[in-house]
Design an enzyme around this catalytic site. Structure first.
Site, PDB file in Angstrom:
ATOM      1  N   ASP A 280       1.016  -1.172  -0.089  1.00 59.14           N
ATOM      2  CA  ASP A 280      -0.005   0.044  -0.145  1.00 59.14           C
ATOM      3  C   ASP A 280       0.928   1.416  -0.039  1.00 59.14           C
ATOM      4  OD1 ASP A 280      -2.224   1.620  -0.137  1.00 59.14           O
ATOM      5  OD2 ASP A 280      -3.217   0.946   1.734  1.00 59.14           O
TER       6      ASP A 280
HETATM    7  C1  BGC Z   1      -4.835   3.310   0.251  1.00 61.10           C
HETATM    8  C2  BGC Z   1      -4.994   2.050  -0.867  1.00 61.10           C
HETATM    9  C3  BGC Z   1      -4.804   2.780  -2.285  1.00 61.10           C
HETATM   10  C4  BGC Z   1      -3.685   3.343  -2.455  1.00 61.10           C
HETATM   11  C5  BGC Z   1      -3.343   4.132  -3.743  1.00 61.10           C
HETATM   12  C6  BGC Z   1      -3.786   4.254  -0.058  1.00 61.10           C
HETATM   13  O1  BGC Z   1      -3.746   5.176   0.758  1.00 61.10           O
HETATM   14  O2  BGC Z   1      -4.914   2.660   1.277  1.00 61.10           O
HETATM   15  O3  BGC Z   1      -6.529   1.608  -0.974  1.00 61.10           O
HETATM   16  O4  BGC Z   1      -5.187   1.863  -3.311  1.00 61.10           O
HETATM   17  O5  BGC Z   1      -3.679   4.397  -1.334  1.00 61.10           O
HETATM   18  O6  BGC Z   1      -3.873   5.166  -3.905  1.00 61.10           O
END
Ligand code: BGC
Length: 754
Positions: A280
Site C-alpha cells: 500500500d
Molecule cells: C489506500 C489504498 C489505495 C492506495 C493508492 C492508499 O492510501 O490505502 O487503498 O489503493 O492508497 O491510492
C-alpha cells in the site's frame, strides 16, 4: 507423398507459430536474460503520476524515471493522452522498451459511478456487482488504465472505521462472493481491451484496526483470521485475481508488507497465489514508525517476505542494490519479484501491444454512456435499504406539496460517495433536480437547506469534507426550513454524512446524525406531518431516535453518479426496495463492534431479551440486540415464510443435504425477497459462531405468488479452520435457519454422520 508434404507443411507452421509466439515463461526468461540488475529493480518501483500534464511532461521526473527504466508502473493519472505519452516514453525511450502498468483507484466506477461497495453488497446480487465492475473496467480502459486497486474485501465489524464504506460488509461468505464477482467483472480472461487487472486489498486484516481508528494496530488469533477475516482474500485468489495489495497494519506483530508468514506461507503456499504483491501507499517507509528499522532493512525484509512492488516509498529502487551487496537479499529474490511483475504485463497483453488501452476514440463510445448510467441507476435503487415505513408512508404519491429539506438535498458533489478519482460531478444530478423531474409536474417540490452539515466549521475545514455544501447561519436556515415544511403535505429529509465522512482517514467516534441536522430533524418531526428520512451514510449509523419518531427511513448510502434519480425511483415507488443490510446497525456506538456471527460466550443472553442480567454478557444501559440486524430490509410488499424442510435427517461427511422453504408474497405489489440460509455447528472442537450465512436467493414474486426455494448444504459450507488453516468437520448436529434476515428465522436441523 502429398500427405507427407502437407503434414510437414503443417508442422512447419506449428513451429513457425511457436517461434512467433513464445509462452509467457519463454518470453519472460528471454527478456530477463537481457536485463541489468538496475532494470530488474526498476520494474519493482511504482509511483503516482497525478501531476503529469501533456506538453511539459517530457521534462518531468516521472518521464525521466520511465525512460531510465526505473519505473514498473504509475497510478492515478487520468487521461488517455497523458497515459499514452508515458507509455511511449517507456516503449521508445527506455533501453528494453518494457511497457508500464497504469493503475488507478477505480473503487466503484470510473466516470459512471456505482454505489459505494458497501451499498453494492446490499443488493445481494453478484450478477449486478460483476456487471458494474465490468462497466467500470470498460470505462477505465477506454481512458488508458490497465490495473485497478479494487476490490477491497477487508471484513469490517466496526462502524467507526471510515473504510467500512469500501468493502462488502461484515460477513465472510457474502464478502467472498462480492469480491470474486468484482474480480471476474474487471479481469474477464484479460483478452479484451475492456479487461483490467484487479488488485485485491488490503491483505490482511486492515478492517480490524483497534477502536475503528484508521491505520491503527491489529491483533488477532490465527483461528479468527482463517475463519472470519481470510475467506474473502482466499476467494479472490480462487477467482484468479492478478495482484494483491498488502495492508498498512501489523499482523502478529510484523507489518503485513514484510510478513513472511502472511505472504509466502499463507498467500502463496497455502492458497497458491501466482500473481504479484504490491505494497500500500508508502507501507515500506511506514515500517520505520512501526519500529522495524530503517528503510534499507525494511525494503530488504519486504522483498524477502514476498512483496514484489513498492508503492511510493522508493525503498526498492534506492536500497535493493545496497541490500544485495550487504547480503540482506539475494539476486534470486529480486529476479522472482521482477518476473512476477513482467508476467502481469504479459497477461494484460502489453508486450503484444503496449497501446492496447490507449485508444482515444473509445472515450466517446464507452464512458458515461446512457446504458452505463442506466445500470448504475438500477443498482443504486437496488442497494437502498428501507428500514422503516410506518403506515405505508412510502411510496409517495405524485400529488400535493412535498418539502425537500437538508444539507444533502441540493448538492451534486456528494451523491457519488467517497473516493471517485475519475468522477465528473458537474454532470450528476442533485436530489432536488431529480425530484422535480420525477414528480412530472403533478406535485410541487419546495426546498430549503435547513442547516449546515455540522455546526463545527473548524472540523469541516480541517477534515476537508463537504466543501461544496454552503455554510450559513443555522438559526436562519432552520427558520426557513420550518416555514417551507409547514406549508407542505410531506417532508423528505436528505440528511446524514457527506461523502468524505467515510472512506480513508475518516474514522468517527460518534455515529448519530451530525448535531445540527439532528436538532432540525426533531423540529421537523414536531410539525406533525409525515417525515421521510433519506439517510446518507458510508457506514452503519445510529438511528435510534429516528426509528422511534420518523415515519419512514431509507438508508440510501452513497448511490453513485445516478443516485439522485435512484432515490426518486424508490421514493415514488417506481422501484420496490429490495436492499438488505450487510452490516449490523447498532443502537448506540458503545455496542461497536457488533456483528451477527459472533461467538456465544460462556454467559450468553438470548436475542430479544429485554432486561439486564447480572453476571451475564450484557450492558447496563442498552440491550445486546442491534437496532437493525444483518440481512434486514423492508419492501413495499410483505412476505411470509413456511417452515423449512430437510430432504433427509442426516448427511454423510462427504455427502450433501437440501433444505426447502416456501416463500409467499402476501402484500399488494410485486417485490423481491432475499431468502437467507444460516447454519450453526453447536458442538465442535473450537467455539463456533451462533449462526453463519451460508446461502441466499433473491426471488421476485407477484402478489399472492409463492415459490419454493431450495439450498444444498455441502461439507464445504460446514467446515471450519484450525489455527494452521486446516479445514475440519466432525459428525454431529447442525442447526439450520431460514428467513428474511439474521434475526427472524425459522429453524430445523440435521445430523452429519461419520
Ligand atoms: C489506500 C489504498 C489505495 C492506495 C493508492 C492508499 O492510501 O490505502 O487503498 O489503493 O492508497 O491510492
Amino acid at each position: 507423398m502429398k500427405r507427407i508434404f502437407t503434414i510437414a507443411l503443417m508442422l512447419g507452421w506449428v513451429v513457425a507459430l511457436h517461434a512467433a509466439k513464445p509462452t509467457m515463461d519463454q518470453f519472460v526468461d528471454d527478456l530477463m536474460s537481457r536485463m541489468t540488475l538496475q532494470e530488474k529493480i526498476g520494474q519493482l518501483n511504482l509511483q503516482v503520476a497525478g501531476d503529469i500534464t501533456t506538453g511539459s511532461a517530457q521534462d518531468t521526473e516521472v518521464v525521466g524515471l520511465v525512460a531510465a527504466g526505473k519505473l514498473g508502473g504509475v497510478f492515478n493519472l487520468k487521461g488517455v493522452d497523458k497515459i499514452k505519452m508515458l507509455q511511449e516514453a517507456a516503449v521508445k525511450r527506455s533501453r528494453l522498451g518494457i511497457p508500464l502498468l497504469v493503475g488507478m483507484d477505480v473503487i466503484h466506477g470510473y466516470e459512471t459511478i456505482f454505489p459505494i461497495p458497501l451499498a453494492q453488497s446490499c443488493t445481494w446480487d453478484t450478477t449486478l456487482v460483476r456487471e458494474a465492475a465490468h462497466i467500470a473496467a470498460r470505462e477505465a480502459t477506454a481512458d488508458g488504465i490497465n490495473w485497478v486497486y479494487s476490490p477491497m474485501v477487508d471484513i469490517a465489524l466496526d462502524a467507526r472505521w471510515g473504510r467500512i464504506a469500501e468493502g462488502g460488509g461484515e460477513d465472510p461468505f457474502l464478502g467472498s462472493l462480492m469480491g470474486a464477482a468484482m474480480i471476474r467483472g474487471y479481469q474477464g480472461d484479460y483478452s479484451g481491451t475492456d479487461n483490467v487487472m484487479a488488485c485485491v486489498k488490503h491483505y490482511a486484516l486492515y478492517g480490524a484496526v483497534e477502536a475503528g481508528r484508521d491505520y491503527n494496530t491489529v491483533d488477532m488469533s490465527r483461528l479468527r483470521m482463517y475463519n472470519q477475516y481470510f475467506p474473502p482474500y482466499k476467494a479472490a485468489v480462487e477467482a484468479g485475481v492478478g495482484s494483491v495489495m498488502s495492508s498498512f497494519n501489523i499482523v502478529d506483530g510484523v507489518p503485513a508488507t514484510a510478513n513472511d508468514w502472511l505472504l509466502n506461507d499463507v498467500l502463496r503456499r497455502q492458497w497458491q497465489f501466482d500473481g504479484f504483491v504490491v505494497t500500500d501507499y508508502g507501507s515500506i517507509g511506514e515500517m520505520t514508525n512501526h519500529g522495524l528499522g530503517d528503510v534499507l532493512h525494511n525494503s530488504a525484509m519486504a522483498l524477502a517476505a514476498g512483496t514484489d512492488m513498492d508503492m511510493c516509498t522508493t525503498g526498492f529502487l534506492n536500497q535493493l542494490e545496497t541490500a544485495l551487496a550487504q547480503g540482506l537479499v539475494t539476486e534470486q529474490q529480486i529476479d522472482v519479484a521482477c518476473r512476477r511483475v513482467l508476467e502481469a504485463k504479459w497477461k494484460l497483453g502489453l508486450f503484444d501491444n503496449p497501446y492496447k488501452y490507449c485508444d482515444a476514440r473509445r472515450r466517446a463510445r464507452d464512458i458515461y454512456t446512457d446504458s452505463n448510467r442506466r445500470a448504475a441507476r438500477a443498482m443504486a435503487a437496488q442497494s437502498m435499504v428501507l428500514l422503516k415505513n410506518a403506515g405505508g408512508t412510502l411510496p409517495l404519491q405524485r400529488t400535493g406539496k412535498i418539502a425537500l429539506i437538508g444539507p444533502l438535498a441540493n448538492d451534486r458533489a456528494n451523491v457519488a460517495g467517497t473516493w471517485c478519482v475519475a468522477y465528473t460531478p458537474e454532470r450528476y444530478s442533485t436530489l432536488l433536480e431529480a425530484m422535480q423531474r420525477a414528480v412530472k409536474g403533478k406535485a410541487t417540490v419546495t426546498y430549503a437547506q435547513g442547516c449546515n452539515l455540522t455546526a463545527d466549521e473548524a472540523l469541516q475545514r480541517a477534515a476537508e469534507f463537504g466543501k461544496t455544501i454552503p455554510r450559513g447561519d443555522d438559526a436562519t436556515m432552520r427558520r426557513e426550513a420550518l416555514e417551507v415544511a409547514s406549508q407542505t403535505d410531506v417532508i423528505v429529509c436528505a440528511m446524514g454524512e457527506c461523502a468524505d465522512m467515510s472512506g480513508e482517514s475518516s474514522s468517527r467516534a460518534t455515529l448519530e446524525l451530525p448535531d445540527v441536522q439532528m436538532s432540525l430533524l426533531k423540529e421537523l418531526c414536531a410539525l406533525g406531518k409525515p417525515v421521510v428520512l433519506l439517510n446518507f451514510s458510508g457506514r452503519p449509523t445510529v438511528l435510534a431516535w429516528e426509528q422511534e419518531h420518523v415515519d419512514a427511513i431509507v438508508n440510501v448510502w452513497f448511490g453513485g453518479s445516478e443516485a439522485a434519480d435512484a432515490m426518486c425511483d424508490i421514493l415514488f415507488g417506481d422501484v420496490n426496495p429490495s436492499g438488505r443490510l450487510t452490516v449490523t446497525m447498532p443502537q448506540c456506538v458503545g455496542q461497536v463492534p457488533i456483528y451477527y456471527n459472533h461467538l456465544n460466550t460462556g454467559r450468553p443472553v438470548a436475542t430479544g431479551d429485554s432486561v439486564y442480567h447480572k453476571y451475564a454478557s450484557n450492558y447496563l444501559e442498552v440491550r445486546n440486540d442491534p437496532l437493525y440486524p444483518f440481512g434486514y430490509g423492508l419492501s413495499y410488499t410483505t412476505f411470509a415464510y413456511g417452515e423449512p424442510v430437510m430432504s433427509a435427517p442426516t448427511m454423510a461427511l462427504n455427502g450433501s443435504v437440501d433444505v426447502r422453504v416456501r416463500v409467499t408474497n402476501t402484500g399488494a405489489c410485486r417485490g423481491v425477497e432475499t431468502v437467507q440460509l444460516y447454519l450453526r455447528d453447536p458442538v465442535a472442537l473450537i467455539s463456533r459462531p451462533v449462526k453463519e450465512l451460508k446461502g441466499f436467493r433473491r426471488v421476485e414474486l407477484a402478489p399472492g405468488e409463492s415459490r419454493e426455494v431450495t439450498f444444498t448444504i455441502t461439507p464445504e459450507l460446514l467446515q471450519y479452520y484450525d489455527g494452521n488453516g486446516v479445514p475440519h468437520l466432525e459428525p454431529g448436529r447442525i442447526d439450520v435457519m431460514v428467513g428474511p434476515n439474521s434475526r427472524d428465522l425459522h429453524s430445523t436441523h440435521f445430523d452429519v454422520m461419520q
